[in-house]
Scaffold this motif. Structure first.
Motif, PDB file in Angstrom:
ATOM      1  N   ARG A  32       0.847  -1.192   0.000  1.00  0.00           N
ATOM      2  CA  ARG A  32       0.000   0.000   0.000  1.00  0.00           C
ATOM      3  C   ARG A  32       0.886   1.247   0.000  1.00  0.00           C
ATOM      4  O   ARG A  32       1.845   1.334   0.766  1.00  0.00           O
ATOM      5  CB  ARG A  32      -0.881   0.020   1.253  1.00  0.00           C
ATOM      6  N   VAL A  33       0.552   2.201  -0.842  1.00  0.00           N
ATOM      7  CA  VAL A  33       1.237   3.488  -0.823  1.00  0.00           C
ATOM      8  C   VAL A  33       0.513   4.363   0.197  1.00  0.00           C
ATOM      9  O   VAL A  33      -0.617   4.782  -0.016  1.00  0.00           O
ATOM     10  CB  VAL A  33       1.239   4.153  -2.221  1.00  0.00           C
ATOM     11  N   GLU A  34       1.179   4.592   1.327  1.00  0.00           N
ATOM     12  CA  GLU A  34       0.591   5.390   2.404  1.00  0.00           C
ATOM     13  C   GLU A  34       0.755   6.878   2.095  1.00  0.00           C
ATOM     14  O   GLU A  34       1.857   7.332   1.814  1.00  0.00           O
ATOM     15  CB  GLU A  34       1.262   5.070   3.740  1.00  0.00           C
ATOM     16  N   GLN A  35      -0.339   7.602   2.163  1.00  0.00           N
ATOM     17  CA  GLN A  35      -0.294   9.051   1.969  1.00  0.00           C
ATOM     18  C   GLN A  35      -0.179   9.743   3.326  1.00  0.00           C
ATOM     19  O   GLN A  35      -0.599   9.200   4.349  1.00  0.00           O
ATOM     20  CB  GLN A  35      -1.549   9.527   1.231  1.00  0.00           C
ATOM     21  N   SER A  48       3.817  13.339  -5.322  1.00  0.00           N
ATOM     22  CA  SER A  48       5.186  13.229  -4.786  1.00  0.00           C
ATOM     23  C   SER A  48       5.383  11.931  -4.022  1.00  0.00           C
ATOM     24  O   SER A  48       6.437  11.286  -4.129  1.00  0.00           O
ATOM     25  CB  SER A  48       5.493  14.413  -3.866  1.00  0.00           C
ATOM     26  N   ARG A  49       4.390  11.550  -3.256  1.00  0.00           N
ATOM     27  CA  ARG A  49       4.499  10.322  -2.468  1.00  0.00           C
ATOM     28  C   ARG A  49       4.589   9.096  -3.375  1.00  0.00           C
ATOM     29  O   ARG A  49       5.417   8.203  -3.158  1.00  0.00           O
ATOM     30  CB  ARG A  49       3.307  10.206  -1.521  1.00  0.00           C
ATOM     31  N   LEU A  50       3.748   9.029  -4.410  1.00  0.00           N
ATOM     32  CA  LEU A  50       3.807   7.905  -5.345  1.00  0.00           C
ATOM     33  C   LEU A  50       5.163   7.869  -6.039  1.00  0.00           C
ATOM     34  O   LEU A  50       5.778   6.809  -6.178  1.00  0.00           O
ATOM     35  CB  LEU A  50       2.674   8.001  -6.373  1.00  0.00           C
ATOM     36  N   GLU A  51       5.644   9.010  -6.449  1.00  0.00           N
ATOM     37  CA  GLU A  51       6.955   9.092  -7.104  1.00  0.00           C
ATOM     38  C   GLU A  51       8.051   8.569  -6.177  1.00  0.00           C
ATOM     39  O   GLU A  51       8.920   7.786  -6.588  1.00  0.00           O
ATOM     40  CB  GLU A  51       7.239  10.542  -7.510  1.00  0.00           C
ATOM     41  N   ASP A  52       8.017   8.976  -4.909  1.00  0.00           N
ATOM     42  CA  ASP A  52       9.015   8.520  -3.931  1.00  0.00           C
ATOM     43  C   ASP A  52       9.010   7.007  -3.798  1.00  0.00           C
ATOM     44  O   ASP A  52      10.064   6.365  -3.779  1.00  0.00           O
ATOM     45  CB  ASP A  52       8.769   9.151  -2.558  1.00  0.00           C
ATOM     46  N   VAL A  53       7.821   6.426  -3.673  1.00  0.00           N
ATOM     47  CA  VAL A  53       7.708   4.975  -3.498  1.00  0.00           C
ATOM     48  C   VAL A  53       8.237   4.249  -4.731  1.00  0.00           C
ATOM     49  O   VAL A  53       8.973   3.262  -4.624  1.00  0.00           O
ATOM     50  CB  VAL A  53       6.248   4.569  -3.195  1.00  0.00           C
ATOM     51  N   GLN A  73      -7.438   8.884 -10.048  1.00  0.00           N
ATOM     52  CA  GLN A  73      -7.062  10.236 -10.468  1.00  0.00           C
ATOM     53  C   GLN A  73      -5.584  10.493 -10.183  1.00  0.00           C
ATOM     54  O   GLN A  73      -4.910  11.201 -10.928  1.00  0.00           O
ATOM     55  CB  GLN A  73      -7.944  11.272  -9.764  1.00  0.00           C
ATOM     56  N   LEU A  74      -5.090   9.892  -9.112  1.00  0.00           N
ATOM     57  CA  LEU A  74      -3.661   9.997  -8.793  1.00  0.00           C
ATOM     58  C   LEU A  74      -2.819   9.399  -9.914  1.00  0.00           C
ATOM     59  O   LEU A  74      -1.817   9.994 -10.333  1.00  0.00           O
ATOM     60  CB  LEU A  74      -3.364   9.292  -7.464  1.00  0.00           C
ATOM     61  N   VAL A  75      -3.211   8.227 -10.404  1.00  0.00           N
ATOM     62  CA  VAL A  75      -2.458   7.589 -11.481  1.00  0.00           C
ATOM     63  C   VAL A  75      -2.395   8.509 -12.696  1.00  0.00           C
ATOM     64  O   VAL A  75      -1.325   8.729 -13.275  1.00  0.00           O
ATOM     65  CB  VAL A  75      -3.088   6.228 -11.860  1.00  0.00           C
ATOM     66  N   ALA A  76      -3.544   9.069 -13.080  1.00  0.00           N
ATOM     67  CA  ALA A  76      -3.587   9.948 -14.257  1.00  0.00           C
ATOM     68  C   ALA A  76      -2.764  11.217 -14.042  1.00  0.00           C
ATOM     69  O   ALA A  76      -2.022  11.644 -14.935  1.00  0.00           O
ATOM     70  CB  ALA A  76      -5.036  10.301 -14.589  1.00  0.00           C
ATOM     71  N   ALA A  77      -2.883  11.815 -12.862  1.00  0.00           N
ATOM     72  CA  ALA A  77      -2.150  13.048 -12.566  1.00  0.00           C
ATOM     73  C   ALA A  77      -0.647  12.783 -12.510  1.00  0.00           C
ATOM     74  O   ALA A  77       0.155  13.547 -13.062  1.00  0.00           O
ATOM     75  CB  ALA A  77      -2.634  13.645 -11.244  1.00  0.00           C
ATOM     76  N   TRP A  78      -0.257  11.695 -11.843  1.00  0.00           N
ATOM     77  CA  TRP A  78       1.165  11.341 -11.757  1.00  0.00           C
ATOM     78  C   TRP A  78       1.741  11.091 -13.148  1.00  0.00           C
ATOM     79  O   TRP A  78       2.822  11.589 -13.492  1.00  0.00           O
ATOM     80  CB  TRP A  78       1.343  10.104 -10.866  1.00  0.00           C
ATOM     81  N   ALA A  79       1.017  10.318 -13.964  1.00  0.00           N
ATOM     82  CA  ALA A  79       1.514   9.969 -15.301  1.00  0.00           C
ATOM     83  C   ALA A  79       1.672  11.193 -16.192  1.00  0.00           C
ATOM     84  O   ALA A  79       2.525  11.215 -17.076  1.00  0.00           O
ATOM     85  CB  ALA A  79       0.587   8.951 -15.956  1.00  0.00           C
TER      86      ALA A  79
END
Length: 195
Positions: A32-35, A48-53, A73-79
């Protein structure tokens, strides 16, 4: 593909113990990616958190993202921002929220405008016909924009613990299909390109 290469991205308010995401984490050992803040989600912080992980994980293993609700939405925004999208080979997106929905705007204002670019990896968006956070029509629009295959789960609410999905074997079957596609692409050296 080891369990650590599957990253779970819960949505707003996280996923409780009876949510299928939490059950998959417990049963299969997915990560799990903890926010830092589940209640007041800021898009930049979550990206930023997803990128770090992703950058601290093994660089050898292809990564598959499994996202629920705002996690989609995080996946789309990060990508749309990251220079490291090559690390991800596939995404299972489930019950995306619509941050531009009037009732959600006050809490999710940093998530607008929604990223509508094609994802640079294979993806499937599973949605319900009566999701209270995103209409099926809007979810289909997201699927088209992101280049994701659309799968209707029928009338199942938000596809969360309230939907009584248990371990959600149908969803796990979608994940297994994606994993098999990733392994085939990796084995044959075929790259996935968004057109």
């Amino acid at each position: 593909m080891p369990p650590s290469s599957i990253l779970l991205l819960p949505g707003w308010n996280n996923s409780g113990p009876s949510h299928w995401l939490s059950r998959w984490e417990a049963v299969h050992g997915f990560q799990r990616v903890e926010q830092h803040d589940w209640l007041r989600p800021l898009r930049g912080d979550w990206i930023s958190r997803l990128e770090d992980v992703l950058l601290t994980g093994s660089q050898e293993e292809p990564v598959v993202l499994v996202a629920h609700n705002l996690g989609c939405q995080l996946v789309a925004a990060w990508a749309s921002h990251s220079k490291n999208t090559h690390r991800v080979k596939a995404a299972l997106l489930v019950a995306t929220s619509d941050p531009e929905r009037e009732a959600l705007r006050p809490v999710l204002r940093s998530w607008s405008p929604v990223a509508m670019q094609r994802l640079p990896f294979i993806s499937v968006l599973v949605g319900s016909e009566n999701d209270p956070y995103c209409s099926a029509e809007r979810a289909r629009q997201f699927a088209t924009a992101w280049g994701a295959d659309w799968v209707s789960a029928g009338v199942r609410g938000q596809l969360n613990a309230d939907s009584q999905l248990g371990d959600w074997p149908e969803g796990h079957a979608h994940l297994q299909t994606l994993r098999a596609q990733v392994q085939t692409l990796t084995r044959t050296g075929t790259a996935f390109y968004a057109y």
